[in-house]
Design an enzyme around this catalytic site. Structure first.
Site, PDB file in Angstrom:
ATOM      1  CG  HIS A  23      10.169 -88.988  53.588  1.00 29.23           C
ATOM      2  ND1 HIS A  23      10.682 -89.211  54.910  1.00 29.23           N
ATOM      3  CD2 HIS A  23       9.690 -88.076  52.752  1.00 29.23           C
ATOM      4  CE1 HIS A  23       9.874 -87.500  54.878  1.00 29.23           C
ATOM      5  NE2 HIS A  23      10.202 -86.668  53.680  1.00 29.23           N
ATOM      6  CD  GLU A  45      11.895 -90.862  57.798  1.00 30.73           C
ATOM      7  OE1 GLU A  45      11.406 -90.191  56.577  1.00 30.73           O
ATOM      8  OE2 GLU A  45      10.908 -91.357  58.402  1.00 30.73           O
ATOM      9  CB  SER A 100       7.055 -85.710  54.351  1.00 23.05           C
ATOM     10  OG  SER A 100       8.153 -84.867  53.882  1.00 23.05           O
TER      11      SER A 100
END
EC number: 3.1.1.84
Length: 532
Positions: free
Chosen positions: A430, A318, A201
């Site tokens: 994610h 995601e 991230s």
């Protein structure tokens, strides 16, 4: 000496660690927690580049977790992070420039083990080193793992755009940590000439930014970017004004010259700074002319950087659950008709910093004339995943592959322990791969993995560590992972890893050619209107 309280030297003094055992292996791991790599960034050092840590006398205790940097803990809410336990209570402080080291217990000066430095994610506004436990990776793969902290939010990324607060202080903290590793990691059995930085991230964005930064050159030799790269609009900006205006207003310092503003902000208490920084869900790094000499887009396009071998990858869903809940506060389970979708698209284009008029073009591309609310939501999620994660990652992979070996993956496994925690249609969301990289969930908590998942985790750790050892993830007993080159082959990472080709090639065309063309045309028409 496989001692229960190991003592190691650093250039600023000695530190005592502890011995931990990792389930599933006989290898012990020495952990050294909370080692300072810079002077506490307090008082006049608030909004200043990090300064070297001061020496201490005697042996420093390295057995408890360091304070996290200032952040909004409400966001780290348990639902969102899928925690099924209470995280350890870790204090929060502006004095937070510390790192944790996990080294195999047999490691000695001269062991020359590969080093893996983890940069945590969290939108550059939240997160901490201690959420990630490096002991399994160290034990199973015989590498030295280092997890680092850096100033977050306004304290890490506020900039006045001039010498009074140049910005990117959080990135400079990361550079300081990498310099510390170069100086000291040999004492812990690591090889300073074989350092891989990895992150997920905003940690991936950080890694990607170090690859492009002249300041970080020579401090690492391989890079792994999970889910995010340096191209997400929300995490990079050419102008510091947006953030500094908000900060000036929130702080009641007012619209004053930068020197006065910085002086006013330095006088604020930690609580006041926390209140200001909590407003930002994401905060962008800035093109400061030093850490980032130009915008990452330009540095990549001009190949104006020292490429290193890289692994770049994304997950196949995601925008499945955690990101829409955090960023748009929308529940992906709610169904919406086309009209409602149009509204959301409008919000989304604003978030992606695209001209609002492009909303319709995006709807055509992703939703066609479909009216089914379920389909519309799914397509919206795919579009957002493409815009924020998939396309930037593919573009960076394309731009880097001609300069250094690049490997690309798509992580496709939905962790079994999430099945009661989020809707069934969410695939690899994610952050889902992180559990498999560290073989533990946040804060080192054990999550129930199935036997197959244990195997997947061992595979992922092996690929990552092989890459740290040899700049190539391949090795015995692993499905072959080809280089990402002209034929765009990549690894589909799941229970049965397989090679895929040309991931989302048509969509990439759309994002890299069709869309920019339309943006040009729109700006052209706007130009004409203003001239009229």
């Amino acid at each position: 000496q496989d001692s229960a309280s190991p003592i190691r030297n650093t250039h600023t003094g000695q530190v005592r660690g502890s011995l931990v055992h990792v389930e599933g292996t006989d290898a012990g791991v020495h952990t050294f927690l909370g080692i300072p790599f810079a002077k506490p960034p307090l008082g006049p050092l608030r909004f200043a580049p990090p300064e070297p840590a001061e020496a201490w006398s005697g042996v420093r205790d390295g057995t408890s977790l360091p304070a996290m940097c200032l952040q909004n803990l409400a966001i780290m809410d348990q639902d969102v992070l899928l925690l099924h336990f209470t995280p350890p209570s870790i204090p929060m402080s502006e004095d937070c420039l510390y790192l944790n080291i996990y080294s195999p217990a047999h490691a000695r000066e001269g062991s020359d083990l590969p080093v893996m430095v983890w940069i945590h994610g969290g939108g550059l506004t939240m997160g901490m080193a201690s959420m990630y436990d490096g002991s399994a990776l160290a034990a199973f793969e015989d590498v030295v793992v280092v997890t680092i902290q850096y100033r977050l939010g306004v304290l890490g990324f506020f900039s006045t755009g001039d010498q009074h607060a140049t910005g990117n202080h959080g990135y400079l903290d990361q550079v300081a940590a990498l310099r510390w590793v170069q100086k000291n990691i040999a004492h812990f059995g690591g090889n300073p000439g074989r350092v891989t930085i990895f992150g997920e991230s905003a940690g991936g964005t950080s890694v990607s930014s170090h690859v492009l930064s002249p300041m970080s050159q020579g401090l690492f030799h391989g890079a792994i970017m999970e889910s995010l790269v340096a191209l997400l609009p929300g995490l990079i900006t050419s102008s510091s004004e947006v953030v500094s205006t908000v900060v000036a207003n929130l702080s009641r310092c007012g619209q004053v010259d930068s020197e006065t503003l910085v002086r006013c902000l330095r006088a604020k208490s930690e609580e006041e700074m926390l209140a200001i920084t909590q407003v930002f869900m994401l905060i962008p790094g800035v093109v400061d002319g030093v850490f980032l000499p130009r915008h990452p887009e330009e540095l990549l396009a001009l190949a104006d950087f020292q490429p290193v071998p890289s692994i770049i990858g994304i997950n196949n869903d995601e925008y499945g659950w955690i990101i829409p809940k955090l960023l748009l506060a929308i529940d992906p389970q709610e169904e919406r008709d086309r009209q409602a979708m149009r509204e959301i698209m409008h919000q989304a284009t604003k978030q992606l910093m695209l001209p609002p008029a492009l909303g319709d073009l995006l709807m055509d591309e992703y939703m066609g004339s479909n009216e089914d609310p379920k389909h519309l939501m799914a397509q919206f999620q795919e579009m957002m995943a493409d815009a924020m994660f998939v396309m930037p990652a593919l573009r960076v992979a394309h731009l880097q592959r001609s300069h250094a070996p690049t490997y690309f993956y798509e992580f496709q496994h939905r962790p079994s322990f999430t099945k009661d925690l989020r809707p069934p249609h969410v695939r690899a969301d994610h952050g889902d791969e992180v559990v498999f990289v560290f073989r533990s969930h946040l804060f080192g908590s054990k999550v129930p993995l199935t036997e197959e998942e244990e195997l997947l985790s061992r595979r992922v750790m092996k690929y990552w560590a092989n890459f740290a050892r040899n700049r190539n993830p391949n090795g015995e007993g692993l499905a072959h992972w080809p280089l990402f080159d002209l034929d765009q082959r990549y690894l589909q990472l799941n229970m049965q890893p397989a090679v895929g080709q040309a991931l989302k090639a048509r969509r990439l065309q759309f994002w890299t050619h069709t869309l920019p063309q339309r943006v040009q045309e729109l700006r052209g028409t706007e130009q004409k209107h203003t001239e009229l």
